[in-house]
Design a protein around this motif. Structure first.
Motif, mmCIF file in Angstrom:
data_model
loop_
_atom_site.group_PDB
_atom_site.id
_atom_site.type_symbol
_atom_site.label_atom_id
_atom_site.label_comp_id
_atom_site.label_asym_id
_atom_site.label_seq_id
_atom_site.Cartn_x
_atom_site.Cartn_y
_atom_site.Cartn_z
ATOM 1 N N LYS A 50 -7.216 -5.469 -15.575
ATOM 2 C CA LYS A 50 -8.193 -4.554 -14.970
ATOM 3 C C LYS A 50 -7.754 -4.114 -13.576
ATOM 4 C CE LYS A 50 -12.147 -6.818 -17.020
ATOM 5 N NZ LYS A 50 -13.326 -7.585 -16.586
ATOM 6 N N GLU A 51 -6.509 -4.381 -13.237
ATOM 7 C CA GLU A 51 -5.906 -3.984 -11.953
ATOM 8 C C GLU A 51 -6.525 -4.680 -10.745
ATOM 9 O OE1 GLU A 51 -6.289 0.368 -12.420
ATOM 10 O OE2 GLU A 51 -4.109 0.432 -12.515
ATOM 11 N N HIS A 52 -7.285 -5.775 -10.973
ATOM 12 C CA HIS A 52 -7.859 -6.498 -9.844
ATOM 13 C C HIS A 52 -6.752 -7.129 -8.999
ATOM 14 C CE1 HIS A 52 -11.938 -7.167 -12.085
ATOM 15 N NE2 HIS A 52 -11.659 -5.895 -11.875
ATOM 16 N N ILE A 70 -2.540 -4.796 -2.902
ATOM 17 C CA ILE A 70 -2.497 -3.647 -1.998
ATOM 18 C C ILE A 70 -3.273 -3.936 -0.713
ATOM 19 C CG2 ILE A 70 -3.268 -1.240 -1.748
ATOM 20 C CD1 ILE A 70 -2.454 -1.065 -4.807
ATOM 21 N N GLY A 130 -3.134 -6.631 0.700
ATOM 22 C CA GLY A 130 -2.276 -7.525 1.487
ATOM 23 C C GLY A 130 -2.496 -8.991 1.153
ATOM 24 N N LYS A 160 2.539 4.278 -7.674
ATOM 25 C CA LYS A 160 2.726 2.818 -7.588
ATOM 26 C C LYS A 160 3.983 2.482 -6.794
ATOM 27 C CE LYS A 160 -0.058 1.143 -11.353
ATOM 28 N NZ LYS A 160 -0.188 0.373 -12.575
ATOM 29 N N ILE A 166 3.239 2.730 -3.065
ATOM 30 C CA ILE A 166 2.489 1.573 -2.550
ATOM 31 C C ILE A 166 3.333 0.304 -2.607
ATOM 32 C CG2 ILE A 166 0.261 0.401 -2.672
ATOM 33 C CD1 ILE A 166 -0.439 2.469 -4.879
ATOM 34 N N LEU A 175 4.131 -1.240 -5.593
ATOM 35 C CA LEU A 175 3.886 -2.040 -6.800
ATOM 36 C C LEU A 175 5.082 -1.938 -7.758
ATOM 37 C CD1 LEU A 175 0.103 -1.344 -7.536
ATOM 38 C CD2 LEU A 175 1.112 -3.398 -6.581
ATOM 39 N N ARG A 207 3.020 -7.066 3.849
ATOM 40 C CA ARG A 207 1.583 -7.371 3.872
ATOM 41 C C ARG A 207 0.907 -6.735 5.082
ATOM 42 N NH1 ARG A 207 2.647 -12.832 1.722
ATOM 43 N NH2 ARG A 207 2.600 -12.469 -0.520
ATOM 44 N N ARG A 260 0.393 -3.223 4.252
ATOM 45 C CA ARG A 260 -0.642 -3.050 3.223
ATOM 46 C C ARG A 260 -2.055 -3.207 3.779
ATOM 47 N NH1 ARG A 260 2.216 -5.705 -2.060
ATOM 48 N NH2 ARG A 260 3.110 -3.771 -2.793
ATOM 49 N N VAL A 274 -3.459 0.001 4.288
ATOM 50 C CA VAL A 274 -3.531 0.847 3.094
ATOM 51 C C VAL A 274 -4.836 0.602 2.357
ATOM 52 C CG1 VAL A 274 -2.516 1.224 0.805
ATOM 53 C CG2 VAL A 274 -1.025 0.945 2.781
ATOM 54 N N MET A 289 -6.869 1.692 -1.343
ATOM 55 C CA MET A 289 -6.536 2.287 -2.646
ATOM 56 C C MET A 289 -7.780 2.380 -3.515
ATOM 57 S SD MET A 289 -3.612 2.535 -5.023
ATOM 58 C CE MET A 289 -3.744 3.092 -6.714
ATOM 59 N N PHE A 347 -8.700 2.873 -7.341
ATOM 60 C CA PHE A 347 -8.073 2.813 -8.667
ATOM 61 C C PHE A 347 -8.816 3.684 -9.668
ATOM 62 C CE2 PHE A 347 -6.211 -0.805 -6.674
ATOM 63 C CZ PHE A 347 -4.986 -0.957 -7.293
ATOM 64 N N ALA A 362 -11.443 -0.858 -10.281
ATOM 65 C CA ALA A 362 -10.934 -2.225 -10.047
ATOM 66 C C ALA A 362 -11.837 -3.038 -9.126
ATOM 67 C CB ALA A 362 -9.494 -2.179 -9.503
ATOM 68 N N ASP A 406 -5.840 6.905 -7.394
ATOM 69 C CA ASP A 406 -5.246 7.120 -8.713
ATOM 70 C C ASP A 406 -6.309 7.714 -9.629
ATOM 71 O OD1 ASP A 406 -3.602 7.082 -10.898
ATOM 72 O OD2 ASP A 406 -3.772 4.939 -11.261
#
Lengths: 249, 253
Positions: free
Chosen positions: A117-119, A125, A127, B45, B48, B50, B74, B77, B80, B82, B84, B88, B162
């Motif tokens: 679920k992209e958690h 992201i 950090g 991705k 970022i 990923l 980190r 990030r 950043v 995001m 989703f 998410a 996204d």
């Protein structure tokens, strides 16, 4: 091919462990998560562990009484056999095999679901060291709680043996208690806790590994959950043998 | 500003991105558009971190992202945010806990300060009184807004989205687009949006790149879309006869 696969997974598993045991971003958040996991693993598994243990003790009592019937071995030995077989082998091994099914599959599904679920991506992201945040609290919680569960299982098994043997008239109360108090070797308790700690580490890290690297959809998640149980069980039995050889040799 | 320099990305033998070089500007809504399978999500991705590029570089304000240590990554990030495609949001946490999560993890704010910041972000995305709801108890549009609130709670310098409109009705999509644009301008954020929504391009496309088979087929802004004679862009933007008619009549006027 098998060797290549094995080395690949061992390497990735070791790297995951390296990342998991690093400095937390915020100790309070890790503490909170560890407490939640301790509750889930400990309180959540207490009933099933208790139920299984009581029957392990009861079945051991009935079967040994049957086998000792008509022999010259004193009946009170049944109490002694139940105590030692439970402490040395049945409580840590059976409890952890059951926990691999209950807790391990749950961990793999929880982390795998978060991956799908992209958690986990969301946390990355932000950090967050996701391997550390998602795995370390589970491992610490398991290392604290599973030995406690194993101790409870050993105690309940002895009670189970008593309930199966004494009220049914198969042996007397005094005989059972005499057996439980005979030939006690404190090192066996140490061995029980060594097994509990090693098994707890194996079942949590293997299950977390299966969940953390899951790819694909619901079929792969199901497979990861199954693999978590299967590989944890195999590794627990292998470790059981190695510990037995190392500590009793 | 974010700069991608000569990015190539392959998965086994499949080359998904082929020499992407582009810039994403602060205070503007930078859109990556293209058909499904064009490489939009891979590029996002990759920006970022990923995914790692097969070759090429990504710069965050002249800092080469892929040459940084894990610790430095980190720290970038933390600047950043995001949003989703499926929001998410963490299912086991309430809306408030979701938004507060980055604050709990990375700041030393007091409970009151965190509460104020969460409420400010919720108000900013026009959501009120949903603090104690779980993500499953609110609509898809509200989930997107909570996702935006969580993305901006640490006051990011860079915002990635996204497919922010996927699964939303046209009206809600416009609300989300406008919200992202307003937040971008207010806070001078470098916003990169991956979308295939034509409305978004026409509404908030300050800087648009069109990906086609892993390459940039067109770049420009929303005002240049109608007047461009790029065939790939036309095929993508005005796919149906109805939209082609609309474009023709708009040009005639």
């Amino acid at each position: 091919m098998f060797l290549k696969n094995f080395l690949y997974h061992m390497g990735r598993y070791t790297m995951m462990l390296g990342t998991s045991f690093s400095r937390p971003e915020k100790h309070y958040m890790y503490y909170k998560e560890t407490m939640r996991q301790m509750n889930d693993i400990g309180i959540g598994s207490l009933i099933i562990v208790g139920l299984i243990s009581i029957f392990i003790g009861a079945v051991t009592a009935v079967q040994f009484l049957y086998q000792l019937d008509g022999t010259l071995v004193p009946t009170y030995y049944v109490g002694y056999i139940i105590r030692d077989s439970t402490i040395i082998e049945l409580a840590p091994t059976i409890t952890c095999l059951v926990l691999a099914g209950k807790v391990g599959s749950n961990m793999a599904a929880e982390i795998g679901g978060m991956r799908q679920k992209e958690h986990i991506d969301a946390m990355e992201i932000m950090g967050v060291n996701t391997a550390a945040y998602l795995i370390m609290p589970k491992v610490i919680a398991a290392l604290v709680v599973i030995p406690m569960l194993v101790a409870v299982a050993a105690f309940v098994s002895v009670i189970g043996g008593y309930l199966a043997a004494v009220p049914t008239g198969m042996m007397s109360d005094a005989e059972y208690i005499q057996g439980v108090r005979s030939f006690f070797e404190p090192f066996n308790v140490v061995m029980m806790f060594v097994k509990a700690i090693v098994f707890a580490f194996l079942l949590t890290t293997i299950s977390c590994y299966q969940g953390y690297y899951v790819r694909g959809g619901s079929i792969e998640l199901g497979q990861a959950s199954t693999n978590a149980v299967v590989f944890s069980d195999i590794m627990i039995l292998l470790a059981d043998y190695l510990i037995a050889v190392l500590l009793t040799g | 500003m974010i700069r991608a320099e000569n990015i190539y990305k392959s998965f086994d033998d499949n080359e998904v991105l082929k020499g992407i070089t582009t810039e994403f500007y602060p205070g503007k809504t930078n859109l990556i558009i293209g058909r499904s399978g064009a490489g939009k999500t891979v590029l996002l991705k990759l920006l970022i971190g990923l995914h790692a590029p097969t070759s090429g570089k990504v710069f965050y304000d002249d800092v080469d992202f892929f040459s940084l240590s894990k610790k430095e990554v980190r720290s970038i990030r933390m600047k950043v945010g995001m949003l989703f495609q499926a929001s998410a949001l963490f299912d086991s946490m309430t809306v408030e806990e979701n938004i507060r999560f980055p604050l709990d993890m990375f700041t030393n704010m007091t409970w009151k300060e965190k509460e104020n910041r969460v409420n400010f972000c919720l108000e900013r995305v026009n959501l009120g009184k949903v603090n104690d709801n779980y993500p499953s108890e609110i609509s898809g549009g509200m989930q997107k807004r909570v996702g935006i609130a969580r993305a901006i709670v640490l006051e990011p310098k860079y915002l990635f989205c996204d497919e922010p409109n996927s699964g939303l009705d046209p009206k809600t999509s416009i609300v989300i687009d406008e919200l992202i644009r307003d937040i971008t301008v207010e806070n001078n954020i470098t916003t990169v949006i991956n979308t295939h929504d034509m409305n978004s391009v026409m509404e908030i496309g300050d800087n648009v790149i069109l990906l086609y088979k892993g390459e940039i087929a067109w770049r420009g802004n929303r005002d240049e879309v109608l007047h461009s004679d790029n065939e790939v862009l036309h095929d993508f933007m005005f796919a149906s006869p109805f939209l082609q008619q609309l474009r023709d009549s708009a040009l005639q006027k």
